[in-house]
Design a protein around this motif. Sequence first.
Motif, mmCIF file in Angstrom:
data_model
loop_
_atom_site.group_PDB
_atom_site.id
_atom_site.type_symbol
_atom_site.label_atom_id
_atom_site.label_comp_id
_atom_site.label_asym_id
_atom_site.label_seq_id
_atom_site.Cartn_x
_atom_site.Cartn_y
_atom_site.Cartn_z
ATOM 1 N N LEU A 137 0.839 -1.188 0.000
ATOM 2 C CA LEU A 137 0.000 0.000 0.000
ATOM 3 C C LEU A 137 0.881 1.247 0.000
ATOM 4 O O LEU A 137 2.033 1.213 0.400
ATOM 5 C CB LEU A 137 -0.922 0.007 1.228
ATOM 6 C CG LEU A 137 -1.891 -1.179 1.335
ATOM 7 C CD1 LEU A 137 -2.670 -1.089 2.638
ATOM 8 C CD2 LEU A 137 -2.827 -1.229 0.131
ATOM 9 N N PHE A 138 0.299 2.366 -0.406
ATOM 10 C CA PHE A 138 1.077 3.578 -0.623
ATOM 11 C C PHE A 138 0.676 4.652 0.391
ATOM 12 O O PHE A 138 -0.493 4.901 0.616
ATOM 13 C CB PHE A 138 0.903 4.078 -2.060
ATOM 14 C CG PHE A 138 1.420 3.095 -3.054
ATOM 15 C CD1 PHE A 138 2.722 3.179 -3.505
ATOM 16 C CD2 PHE A 138 0.616 2.056 -3.511
ATOM 17 C CE1 PHE A 138 3.218 2.253 -4.402
ATOM 18 C CE2 PHE A 138 1.112 1.128 -4.407
ATOM 19 C CZ PHE A 138 2.413 1.216 -4.855
ATOM 20 N N VAL A 139 1.687 5.264 0.993
ATOM 21 C CA VAL A 139 1.472 6.191 2.081
ATOM 22 C C VAL A 139 1.327 7.614 1.544
ATOM 23 O O VAL A 139 2.045 8.021 0.629
ATOM 24 C CB VAL A 139 2.621 6.118 3.104
ATOM 25 C CG1 VAL A 139 3.955 6.508 2.480
ATOM 26 C CG2 VAL A 139 2.341 7.009 4.316
ATOM 27 N N SER A 140 0.416 8.366 2.124
ATOM 28 C CA SER A 140 0.239 9.782 1.786
ATOM 29 C C SER A 140 1.093 10.616 2.716
ATOM 30 O O SER A 140 0.912 10.587 3.943
ATOM 31 C CB SER A 140 -1.236 10.191 1.927
ATOM 32 O OG SER A 140 -2.028 9.572 0.947
ATOM 33 N N ASN A 141 2.040 11.355 2.145
ATOM 34 C CA ASN A 141 2.909 12.207 2.950
ATOM 35 C C ASN A 141 2.222 13.498 3.367
ATOM 36 O O ASN A 141 2.520 14.073 4.403
ATOM 37 C CB ASN A 141 4.190 12.514 2.175
ATOM 38 C CG ASN A 141 5.004 11.264 1.928
ATOM 39 O OD1 ASN A 141 5.359 10.563 2.864
ATOM 40 N ND2 ASN A 141 5.271 10.952 0.671
ATOM 41 N N ASN A 142 1.318 13.978 2.536
ATOM 42 C CA ASN A 142 0.465 15.108 2.899
ATOM 43 C C ASN A 142 -0.918 14.836 2.348
ATOM 44 O O ASN A 142 -1.077 14.164 1.316
ATOM 45 C CB ASN A 142 1.011 16.427 2.358
ATOM 46 C CG ASN A 142 0.436 17.629 3.109
ATOM 47 O OD1 ASN A 142 -0.350 17.483 4.046
ATOM 48 N ND2 ASN A 142 0.829 18.823 2.715
ATOM 49 N N TYR A 143 -1.911 15.345 3.015
ATOM 50 C CA TYR A 143 -3.290 15.036 2.656
ATOM 51 C C TYR A 143 -4.185 16.062 3.336
ATOM 52 O O TYR A 143 -3.705 16.903 4.120
ATOM 53 C CB TYR A 143 -3.656 13.620 3.086
ATOM 54 C CG TYR A 143 -3.337 13.314 4.533
ATOM 55 C CD1 TYR A 143 -4.288 13.481 5.534
ATOM 56 C CD2 TYR A 143 -2.062 12.869 4.911
ATOM 57 C CE1 TYR A 143 -3.987 13.225 6.857
ATOM 58 C CE2 TYR A 143 -1.745 12.615 6.231
ATOM 59 C CZ TYR A 143 -2.712 12.785 7.209
ATOM 60 O OH TYR A 143 -2.424 12.543 8.519
ATOM 61 N N LEU A 144 -5.463 15.999 3.053
ATOM 62 C CA LEU A 144 -6.414 16.915 3.676
ATOM 63 C C LEU A 144 -7.007 16.271 4.919
ATOM 64 O O LEU A 144 -7.410 15.110 4.900
ATOM 65 C CB LEU A 144 -7.533 17.295 2.705
ATOM 66 C CG LEU A 144 -7.117 18.082 1.466
ATOM 67 C CD1 LEU A 144 -8.339 18.418 0.608
ATOM 68 C CD2 LEU A 144 -6.375 19.355 1.845
ATOM 69 N N ALA A 145 -7.026 17.038 6.000
ATOM 70 C CA ALA A 145 -7.593 16.572 7.264
ATOM 71 C C ALA A 145 -8.721 17.510 7.674
ATOM 72 O O ALA A 145 -8.752 18.682 7.293
ATOM 73 C CB ALA A 145 -6.520 16.531 8.346
ATOM 74 N N LYS A 146 -9.645 16.991 8.441
ATOM 75 C CA LYS A 146 -10.764 17.796 8.928
ATOM 76 C C LYS A 146 -10.671 17.931 10.437
ATOM 77 O O LYS A 146 -10.601 16.935 11.162
ATOM 78 C CB LYS A 146 -12.105 17.162 8.553
ATOM 79 C CG LYS A 146 -13.308 17.978 9.013
ATOM 80 C CD LYS A 146 -14.615 17.372 8.540
ATOM 81 C CE LYS A 146 -15.809 18.216 8.996
ATOM 82 N NZ LYS A 146 -17.093 17.646 8.525
ATOM 83 N N SER A 147 -10.658 19.176 10.911
ATOM 84 C CA SER A 147 -10.680 19.463 12.340
ATOM 85 C C SER A 147 -12.122 19.701 12.754
ATOM 86 O O SER A 147 -12.725 20.715 12.376
ATOM 87 C CB SER A 147 -9.824 20.694 12.655
ATOM 88 O OG SER A 147 -8.485 20.479 12.286
ATOM 89 N N SER A 148 -12.679 18.767 13.492
ATOM 90 C CA SER A 148 -14.086 18.859 13.894
ATOM 91 C C SER A 148 -14.188 19.491 15.274
ATOM 92 O O SER A 148 -13.413 19.171 16.189
ATOM 93 C CB SER A 148 -14.717 17.465 13.919
ATOM 94 O OG SER A 148 -14.791 16.926 12.614
ATOM 95 N N ASN A 149 -15.148 20.389 15.397
ATOM 96 C CA ASN A 149 -15.419 21.067 16.667
ATOM 97 C C ASN A 149 -16.923 21.006 16.901
ATOM 98 O O ASN A 149 -17.687 21.771 16.310
ATOM 99 C CB ASN A 149 -14.942 22.523 16.621
ATOM 100 C CG ASN A 149 -13.443 22.628 16.446
ATOM 101 O OD1 ASN A 149 -12.690 22.328 17.348
ATOM 102 N ND2 ASN A 149 -13.015 23.028 15.258
ATOM 103 N N GLU A 150 -17.316 20.066 17.731
ATOM 104 C CA GLU A 150 -18.731 19.852 17.998
ATOM 105 C C GLU A 150 -19.039 20.250 19.434
ATOM 106 O O GLU A 150 -18.153 20.236 20.298
ATOM 107 C CB GLU A 150 -19.092 18.380 17.766
ATOM 108 C CG GLU A 150 -18.758 17.899 16.352
ATOM 109 C CD GLU A 150 -18.990 16.414 16.169
ATOM 110 O OE1 GLU A 150 -19.245 15.726 17.194
ATOM 111 O OE2 GLU A 150 -18.901 15.938 15.026
ATOM 112 N N HIS A 151 -20.273 20.626 19.669
ATOM 113 C CA HIS A 151 -20.624 20.944 21.055
ATOM 114 C C HIS A 151 -22.102 20.720 21.299
ATOM 115 O O HIS A 151 -22.923 20.713 20.377
ATOM 116 C CB HIS A 151 -20.245 22.388 21.415
ATOM 117 C CG HIS A 151 -21.170 23.435 20.852
ATOM 118 N ND1 HIS A 151 -20.822 24.296 19.843
ATOM 119 C CD2 HIS A 151 -22.448 23.771 21.178
ATOM 120 C CE1 HIS A 151 -21.825 25.095 19.562
ATOM 121 N NE2 HIS A 151 -22.832 24.803 20.362
#
Length: 912
Positions: free
Chosen positions: A473-487
């Motif tokens: 499998l191939f590793v992603s060195n950079n990618y899009l991440a989501k910072s979730s802030n729920e309340h």
Amino acid sequence: MKHFILLTILFATSISTFAQDLYIRGIVQDAKTGETLIGANVIYGEGQGTVTNFDGKFELKLPQGAYTLNISYVGYTKIEQNILIDQKSIYKEFQMESEVIDEVIIVADVARQRETPVAFTNVLPAKISEELAGKDLPMVLNSTPGVYATQQGGGDGDARITIRGFSQNNIAVMIDGIPVNDMENGWVYWSNWFGLDAIMRSMQVQRGLGISKLALPSVGGTMNIITKGIESEREGTIKQYIDNDGKLQTTLGYSSGLLKKGWGFTLATSYKQGNTWIDETGTKGWFYYFKVDKRWNNHITSLTGFGAPQEHDQRSYKRSIAAYNLEYARNVGIDVDAVDEKGNYIYRPDVNNIGTQYNYHWGTLRRDRYDSNAPLETQNSKINEYHKPQFSIRDSWNVNDKLFFSNTAYLSIGRGGGISPRSSIKNNQLVQDPTNPYYGQTNFQSIYDQNTKTIQTPFGVQEPYDLNYSNSLFVSNNYLAKSSNEHIWYGYLSSIDYTLNPTISISGGIDLRSYKGSHYMTVYDLMGGDYAIDTDDNRMTDSTQHMKKEGDKIYYYEDGFVRYGGAFGQLEYKTGLLTTFINVSTALTGYNKKDYFKQTESGWKNKSSFTIKGGANYNFTERSNVFMNLGYLSKVRPFNSFYSGYTTNFVKNTENERVKAIEIGYSYSSPKFSANFNGYFTQWENKPVNSITDKIEDADGTEVDVIGTIPGMDARHTGIEIDFIYKILHNLEFQGLVSLGDWIWDKKVDNLLMYPTTDGYDRDIPIDTITFDVTGIHVGDAAQTQLGASLRYEPIKGLYLSARTTYFARYYSDYNAESTKGPDGKPKEPWIIPSYNLIDFHTGYRFKFNTLDKITFNVRASVTNVLNTMYISDAKNNSGYIQKQFNEFDAKSAEVFFGAPRRYILSLKITF
């Protein structure tokens, strides 16, 4: 500045004298909110008269003589006033008192003219409709003394506001008396409230500590937003908006007014979609609102709900001035043409001169690079999506003429977050070729190609496996991440008001809140790879468990808990000329943090706080009054200030912030001219700051990195504010404002212990002391000089023309106060951005068709920044994100946002 002076001169010389017919002209308003009353009856003689128009104004043409005017409006106490017309026409303002108690006005602590001893400004729906012009709600407040609001990066809903130099998390924001500042950081995210202008009854800005009975973070001021309800007239509206960037917004609204059996309801919805003036910052979202009122016996019970699910692209990070415009950089003293001995530009970034609309957070991507027919996607790396509905139920019980109870329960649920690259985009990851149509944009194709299954190199085919985890499998060195802030946040407000006698009243109540915020990051888009590696989750012991797929949690996963309990009491004394009050409130705030990755929990830490404030207003003539207020606020620090980074460890210094404030003011009001003058002094102590870092030499002459903890910063904010309105003619008015601030840091620490951070040294033993002194250095991030003027003219019935100019100066760049140090080691002032002046023009025409006499059409047009002025609205010195680091407090060390260019806005509103 020259544009400001020119426009002011034009305004001041607009007066002309000519023969006039004799008229009685005036306006009818709600005495508490200043809201104009449409359709009020203005009667004289034997039933003769007129009704107020859409702006609450009326006009009667009469011969000279004495008359008795009777003003009446459903739900309000009638006014009877004797009028004498002698030689000239007259203008009158009528303030009508509601016959039923207005529960929202009481709960929201709305200030009243010539009675409440605070500086405040009422912003009515008419002004918002005329001047908002599609911007975020705080932007219309730039015509209020002491206010500085910007759109920051220009994304839809990303505005910020400061009052008297205090940032948004030190400004209390309430909607119908319910606080909406974030429970962890105090911020207000305006993208969550974009449709409020459609259902707003009034908005009041109180500067300084204000008069709210609650223990709120109102260091700079308080914004009270009041929504429509049962007190409104029956009305339906349809509104369509469009601007030159293609943004469309459609709004529908209906208010039933008071129906039979005491029922009433208000409904509204709005949908928006389009782009802003910033490159690739699209937006879409919809707003919904409902309010159901029931009047029964001596009660009014209200059920309210609203929210605004939305998604918008952002421009989150500033860039150096030359990245936007080389000529502007030259004009502010940056030698962008200087080169070193190798011919490389010294002060010019590699990506430059793209334009003030430049946003590097986007690029293009073909996800199958071997297929020439694969679509070329536009990829944005900064996206915000959120939905924060709020629901409340309130019961207001007017027991009798002396006793009033109010009880409110509310619930807020937040879901969403922001999408961004897991690793920050470096300057060498931008398209560097000036001939490329995507010059300066993020090179997503390069990131994707590195993550995909094969990469062609000069040495042949290279397969980006990480053999520690997988050989297939191939590793992603950079990618899009989501910072979730729920309340999830629920609260309860209860208050009681009791009138002891005609001069003394008392009130008290409680404010209870419980909040849980969940914060975590997930893999959003692997950008071609099969997995990402993350080792932050201590629960994972097998290496394969660190292989993260899309949707998996990474980096951090924690909950923040806040519990808040407050109580307040107030005593008010009022005679015919004097009004005084004293308010005392106290609160207990508890913080707890749980880290699911490290499997740790801080436990609860409780801190108490209190506020004591009071003031007096004295009306020494029918037109003049003076006031004074003072207060002391002990404020619990924000949630994150209690913890060391992403850990659950409490920091050592969690002492409360302290605020001492005093304000004096004078107001004059007449039918032709009204003015307000006030001065303020605010001392803010123990403000949380970052640690100070430095480099020193030890006894052996070795350079060592050191760090020291400043025990809180102090600042002093003083200033004067003036605003006025002059009615040149009954249909021509001139307004002006002046705000002059002096906001400086006021902190000196002798013998500050400095601890080593370099390897090989004991980090618990200080190796040096320094003197830290920023006394007299100006506070940054807001204009300390503000001038404004406007002229509004109604040449014929239904038509208005309005021009407004606003001048901002002495904006000291934002910076970290703990790091301000010049080459000589002494504190240095931050860079002052060039002053700028903006002129906006607004016009509109309200009309009816003979066959549709119950339907009103209102066409409006606005041109903002008429002269297309290029200006910097936000700046920060020595940020870690700037392309080239110089660590000096000047223009070349500043990263900036430029403000919006000339824009055109058109809207149509149909009222029925």
